[in-house]
Design a protein around this motif. Sequence first.
Motif, mmCIF file in Angstrom:
data_model
loop_
_atom_site.group_PDB
_atom_site.id
_atom_site.type_symbol
_atom_site.label_atom_id
_atom_site.label_comp_id
_atom_site.label_asym_id
_atom_site.label_seq_id
_atom_site.Cartn_x
_atom_site.Cartn_y
_atom_site.Cartn_z
ATOM 1 N N LEU A 175 6.406 10.432 -5.627
ATOM 2 C CA LEU A 175 6.510 11.141 -4.355
ATOM 3 C C LEU A 175 7.910 11.009 -3.782
ATOM 4 N N LEU A 176 8.458 9.798 -3.800
ATOM 5 C CA LEU A 176 9.816 9.603 -3.286
ATOM 6 C C LEU A 176 10.821 10.412 -4.095
ATOM 7 N N ARG A 177 10.672 10.415 -5.399
ATOM 8 C CA ARG A 177 11.611 11.153 -6.251
ATOM 9 C C ARG A 177 11.553 12.650 -5.952
ATOM 10 N N ARG A 216 12.895 7.947 4.003
ATOM 11 C CA ARG A 216 13.216 6.572 4.434
ATOM 12 C C ARG A 216 11.952 5.811 4.832
ATOM 13 N N ALA A 217 10.980 6.506 5.414
ATOM 14 C CA ALA A 217 9.720 5.840 5.769
ATOM 15 C C ALA A 217 9.023 5.311 4.523
ATOM 16 N N LEU A 228 -2.883 2.187 3.761
ATOM 17 C CA LEU A 228 -2.870 2.886 5.052
ATOM 18 C C LEU A 228 -1.456 3.309 5.415
ATOM 19 N N ARG A 229 -0.487 2.425 5.156
ATOM 20 C CA ARG A 229 0.897 2.747 5.495
ATOM 21 C C ARG A 229 1.412 3.895 4.628
ATOM 22 N N LEU A 230 1.029 3.898 3.376
ATOM 23 C CA LEU A 230 1.439 4.972 2.485
ATOM 24 C C LEU A 230 0.798 6.293 2.893
ATOM 25 N N LEU A 231 -0.489 6.267 3.218
ATOM 26 C CA LEU A 231 -1.158 7.489 3.659
ATOM 27 C C LEU A 231 -0.606 7.974 4.994
ATOM 28 N N SER A 232 -0.254 7.042 5.861
ATOM 29 C CA SER A 232 0.345 7.431 7.141
ATOM 30 C C SER A 232 1.674 8.143 6.915
ATOM 31 N N ALA A 233 2.522 7.557 6.072
ATOM 32 C CA ALA A 233 3.814 8.188 5.773
ATOM 33 C C ALA A 233 3.617 9.538 5.110
ATOM 34 N N LEU A 273 19.428 6.367 -0.577
ATOM 35 C CA LEU A 273 18.022 6.322 -0.973
ATOM 36 C C LEU A 273 17.870 6.483 -2.480
ATOM 37 N N VAL A 274 18.641 7.384 -3.057
ATOM 38 C CA VAL A 274 18.591 7.565 -4.514
ATOM 39 C C VAL A 274 18.974 6.270 -5.218
ATOM 40 N N GLY A 275 20.040 5.628 -4.750
ATOM 41 C CA GLY A 275 20.479 4.380 -5.354
ATOM 42 C C GLY A 275 19.439 3.281 -5.249
#
Length: 494
Positions: free
Chosen positions: A133-135, A186-187, A242-247, A464-466
């Motif tokens: 997801l981040l990628r 960033r979150a 929960l934190r992942l679903l919130s983000a 963030l990529v780094g």
Amino acid sequence: MTRALENTGRIAHGLCPGARHIVFGDTADAAIDSDLWLMTEIDRAHVVMLCRRGLLPPERAAPLLALIAALRVENFASLRGRPAPRGLYLLYESLLIERLGGETGGALHTGRSRNDLGATLFRLKLRVPARRLLRELLRLEAVLLSRARRHLDVVMPAYTHFQPALPVTFGHWLAGIACAVGRDARALLDGVLPDLDHCPLGAGAVGGTSFPIDPRLTARLLGFTDPVGHSIDAVASRDCALRLLSAAGILGVTLSRMATDLLVWSTPEFGFLRLPDGLVGSSSMMPQKRNPFLLEHVQGLAAKPLGAFVTAAAASHAKPFSNTIAANTEGVGVIWEALRAITDAVTLSRLVIAFARPAPAAMRRSATAGFTAATELANQLARAGVPFREAHHQVGAAIAEALAAGGRERLHETVTESFADRLESDADAVSLDAVVAATRFGGGPAATSVRAAIAAEQAGWRTLVGRGQEIDRRWRHAAQELDAADHAIGEARR
């Protein structure tokens, strides 16, 4: 073997067939596919640790590791199709005991429980979808920033309450979405992935263990930064989910709002955007249709993390702070589909942004017809000495008078000309291009302002990529260290 699995010593018989089917299924094949590779990765780290701590001699550790390796090579075929009356782990452990004997096969679970094993497995399973997801999110932001630079001079109206408001540029709008997407990225990296970097293994069922284990070693071998420091917290908490679903839910809101703008702007009534044939659909009945249906998929997919968050939070709410099936199994089971959905929404968004083509003439016509330069006209009067509130009133009255006289076609020119003798500058000062160029303060659409915002966001994107690449490297190095430790135990036995 089935009867042995059902008799725990304390409980002589397993679940009744109806309950067993609901809880464990008829076989463990689905769980084998989703869980067992990572579970055996945990097992390998645990065996290496037990061996180094002197809790399992090499002559017993080596056969365990060899059998685990053999099962992985055959993709666990020896376990497939078998009934699992007490779940995957005990089916798997029973096979180890069957092949190696109780003294060796039964030693694997020394100093641990299914509770800390399950908590560790859950965090390991979250790594891949969270990192993916981040990628994908960073890829979307890169495309947004690239297109923002490309369309810095494409003037269009900004809207408030679905009414033309002020002149901006398409690049300005794209850069704004990029800023929001950057915060969502960033979150994930600051608020979610660090949670996944702490290993629960070693907490046991809920109260740790009296065996002198080394949780820091198993954490490192599995690519975690540290073990969880408290045994109850380790097995009770699923707040990382929960934190992942919130983000993901907040990201979904960003994407759905972006999709709504793009859907509206792609209608013939607006005509601001055109999507290529590869990103639209036709109608089975209406031959003229070019439906931007992928954006509707974005809206629907982006909503799924919100529903999953409510499900997971409600399942955990008011449950005991310990290992609990309601919170730790049933409640978090919805996360996988939610993460797949939001990642797909990000990918579809990127494709649309990458290939959508703005229609500058239509955008400019709308900005002109909506007299989006009206606010700057009031500003010019204020510069000439008219109090702004009075200037605001005068421009509004002039617009109403021009419209009443049927002057919508030349509204901008008519109203501007009516104030020509009262302006310090000429009428060109309230042309769309002049207004955009002048609004360089407060993050406005002037090219210098937008370029500064893009540059700042680009710098954050590179960071963030780094950091994401550093996480990938740590995981790879941990896997290499575990392979080397596993190999060393086998060599020592020979």
